[in-house]
Design a protein around this motif. Structure first.
Motif, PDB file in Angstrom:
ATOM      1  N   CYS A  48      -1.320 -20.931 -37.979  1.00  0.00           N
ATOM      2  CA  CYS A  48      -0.028 -21.099 -37.298  1.00  0.00           C
ATOM      3  C   CYS A  48      -0.168 -21.964 -36.059  1.00  0.00           C
ATOM      4  O   CYS A  48       0.647 -22.859 -35.814  1.00  0.00           O
ATOM      5  CB  CYS A  48       0.565 -19.750 -36.919  1.00  0.00           C
ATOM      6  N   LEU A  49      -1.215 -21.719 -35.273  1.00  0.00           N
ATOM      7  CA  LEU A  49      -1.438 -22.530 -34.074  1.00  0.00           C
ATOM      8  C   LEU A  49      -1.703 -23.985 -34.443  1.00  0.00           C
ATOM      9  O   LEU A  49      -1.231 -24.905 -33.763  1.00  0.00           O
ATOM     10  CB  LEU A  49      -2.593 -21.963 -33.259  1.00  0.00           C
ATOM     11  N   PHE A  50      -2.453 -24.220 -35.514  1.00  0.00           N
ATOM     12  CA  PHE A  50      -2.712 -25.586 -35.959  1.00  0.00           C
ATOM     13  C   PHE A  50      -1.418 -26.285 -36.355  1.00  0.00           C
ATOM     14  O   PHE A  50      -1.167 -27.430 -35.969  1.00  0.00           O
ATOM     15  CB  PHE A  50      -3.692 -25.582 -37.133  1.00  0.00           C
ATOM     16  N   MET A  51      -0.561 -25.599 -37.133  1.00  0.00           N
ATOM     17  CA  MET A  51       0.689 -26.218 -37.574  1.00  0.00           C
ATOM     18  C   MET A  51       1.648 -26.461 -36.410  1.00  0.00           C
ATOM     19  O   MET A  51       2.340 -27.479 -36.371  1.00  0.00           O
ATOM     20  CB  MET A  51       1.346 -25.357 -38.655  1.00  0.00           C
ATOM     21  N   ILE A  52       1.692 -25.540 -35.452  1.00  0.00           N
ATOM     22  CA  ILE A  52       2.540 -25.741 -34.274  1.00  0.00           C
ATOM     23  C   ILE A  52       2.046 -26.942 -33.471  1.00  0.00           C
ATOM     24  O   ILE A  52       2.829 -27.797 -33.046  1.00  0.00           O
ATOM     25  CB  ILE A  52       2.573 -24.470 -33.410  1.00  0.00           C
ATOM     26  N   GLY A  53       0.733 -27.023 -33.283  1.00  0.00           N
ATOM     27  CA  GLY A  53       0.161 -28.162 -32.553  1.00  0.00           C
ATOM     28  C   GLY A  53       0.428 -29.479 -33.252  1.00  0.00           C
ATOM     29  O   GLY A  53       0.755 -30.486 -32.610  1.00  0.00           O
ATOM     30  N   ARG A  54       0.285 -29.500 -34.578  1.00  0.00           N
ATOM     31  CA  ARG A  54       0.544 -30.728 -35.333  1.00  0.00           C
ATOM     32  C   ARG A  54       2.013 -31.121 -35.247  1.00  0.00           C
ATOM     33  O   ARG A  54       2.347 -32.300 -35.105  1.00  0.00           O
ATOM     34  CB  ARG A  54       0.133 -30.531 -36.787  1.00  0.00           C
ATOM     35  N   GLY A  55       2.904 -30.126 -35.283  1.00  0.00           N
ATOM     36  CA  GLY A  55       4.334 -30.421 -35.165  1.00  0.00           C
ATOM     37  C   GLY A  55       4.696 -30.990 -33.807  1.00  0.00           C
ATOM     38  O   GLY A  55       5.475 -31.939 -33.704  1.00  0.00           O
ATOM     39  N   ILE A  56       4.114 -30.424 -32.751  1.00  0.00           N
ATOM     40  CA  ILE A  56       4.385 -30.939 -31.403  1.00  0.00           C
ATOM     41  C   ILE A  56       3.854 -32.362 -31.266  1.00  0.00           C
ATOM     42  O   ILE A  56       4.516 -33.243 -30.703  1.00  0.00           O
ATOM     43  CB  ILE A  56       3.778 -30.000 -30.341  1.00  0.00           C
ATOM     44  N   TYR A  57       2.660 -32.619 -31.809  1.00  0.00           N
ATOM     45  CA  TYR A  57       2.080 -33.962 -31.756  1.00  0.00           C
ATOM     46  C   TYR A  57       2.955 -34.961 -32.518  1.00  0.00           C
ATOM     47  O   TYR A  57       3.234 -36.056 -32.028  1.00  0.00           O
ATOM     48  CB  TYR A  57       0.666 -33.940 -32.344  1.00  0.00           C
ATOM     49  N   MET A  59       6.184 -34.700 -33.188  1.00  0.00           N
ATOM     50  CA  MET A  59       7.457 -34.908 -32.493  1.00  0.00           C
ATOM     51  C   MET A  59       7.287 -35.804 -31.274  1.00  0.00           C
ATOM     52  O   MET A  59       8.134 -36.650 -30.988  1.00  0.00           O
ATOM     53  CB  MET A  59       8.050 -33.558 -32.058  1.00  0.00           C
ATOM     54  N   SER A  60       6.186 -35.627 -30.556  1.00  0.00           N
ATOM     55  CA  SER A  60       6.014 -36.426 -29.350  1.00  0.00           C
ATOM     56  C   SER A  60       5.699 -37.880 -29.662  1.00  0.00           C
ATOM     57  O   SER A  60       5.988 -38.762 -28.858  1.00  0.00           O
ATOM     58  CB  SER A  60       4.916 -35.836 -28.465  1.00  0.00           C
ATOM     59  N   ASN A  61       5.136 -38.170 -30.821  1.00  0.00           N
ATOM     60  CA  ASN A  61       4.801 -39.555 -31.193  1.00  0.00           C
ATOM     61  C   ASN A  61       5.776 -40.140 -32.205  1.00  0.00           C
ATOM     62  O   ASN A  61       5.621 -41.298 -32.599  1.00  0.00           O
ATOM     63  CB  ASN A  61       3.371 -39.623 -31.753  1.00  0.00           C
ATOM     64  N   GLY A  62       6.744 -39.387 -32.655  1.00  0.00           N
ATOM     65  CA  GLY A  62       7.745 -39.893 -33.581  1.00  0.00           C
ATOM     66  C   GLY A  62       7.210 -40.114 -34.982  1.00  0.00           C
ATOM     67  O   GLY A  62       7.707 -40.988 -35.707  1.00  0.00           O
ATOM     68  N   ILE A  63       6.214 -39.352 -35.386  1.00  0.00           N
ATOM     69  CA  ILE A  63       5.616 -39.507 -36.710  1.00  0.00           C
ATOM     70  C   ILE A  63       6.350 -38.613 -37.704  1.00  0.00           C
ATOM     71  O   ILE A  63       6.706 -37.486 -37.399  1.00  0.00           O
ATOM     72  CB  ILE A  63       4.116 -39.125 -36.665  1.00  0.00           C
ATOM     73  N   GLY A  64       6.559 -39.114 -38.917  1.00  0.00           N
ATOM     74  CA  GLY A  64       7.107 -38.291 -39.995  1.00  0.00           C
ATOM     75  C   GLY A  64       8.593 -38.048 -39.917  1.00  0.00           C
ATOM     76  O   GLY A  64       9.074 -37.058 -40.471  1.00  0.00           O
ATOM     77  N   LYS A  65       9.333 -38.974 -39.262  1.00  0.00           N
ATOM     78  CA  LYS A  65      10.781 -38.796 -39.199  1.00  0.00           C
ATOM     79  C   LYS A  65      11.419 -39.163 -40.520  1.00  0.00           C
ATOM     80  O   LYS A  65      10.962 -40.073 -41.212  1.00  0.00           O
ATOM     81  CB  LYS A  65      11.375 -39.689 -38.113  1.00  0.00           C
ATOM     82  N   LYS A  66      12.486 -38.460 -40.881  1.00  0.00           N
ATOM     83  CA  LYS A  66      13.256 -38.823 -42.062  1.00  0.00           C
ATOM     84  C   LYS A  66      14.308 -39.828 -41.650  1.00  0.00           C
ATOM     85  O   LYS A  66      14.977 -39.667 -40.634  1.00  0.00           O
ATOM     86  CB  LYS A  66      13.904 -37.579 -42.679  1.00  0.00           C
ATOM     87  N   GLU A  67      14.471 -40.840 -42.457  1.00  0.00           N
ATOM     88  CA  GLU A  67      15.436 -41.906 -42.144  1.00  0.00           C
ATOM     89  C   GLU A  67      16.821 -41.528 -42.557  1.00  0.00           C
ATOM     90  O   GLU A  67      17.101 -40.999 -43.533  1.00  0.00           O
ATOM     91  CB  GLU A  67      15.005 -43.190 -42.855  1.00  0.00           C
TER      92      GLU A  67
END
Length: 67
Positions: A48-57, A59-67
């Motif tokens: 859970c901590l890994f997935m939360i950290g990856r999600g924050i990273y 979101m902060s870098n704009g990776i994986g956005k849906k168009e």
């Protein structure tokens, strides 16, 4: 008519003596209880901590956005 016991009385008394002689917490008395009481919750918390950290990273870098 009496029903046969689930376990032999000698085995039951032996297990009772074993569990009464152990001076640990109640939820850690069995031989396999460390896996279910310690290892599985730690693995879930870690993932859970890994997935939360990856999600924050992401979101902060704009990776994986849906168009």
């Amino acid at each position: 008519m009496s029903e046969t016991p689930f376990r032999p009385r000698e085995k039951l008394i032996e297990k009772q003596k074993l569990y009464q002689s152990i001076h640990k917490h109640t939820h850690l008395k069995g031989p396999m209880d460390k896996i279910t009481s310690v290892a599985i919750p730690l693995a879930l918390a870690g993932s859970c901590l890994f997935m939360i950290g990856r999600g924050i990273y992401n979101m902060s870098n704009g990776i994986g956005k849906k168009e």
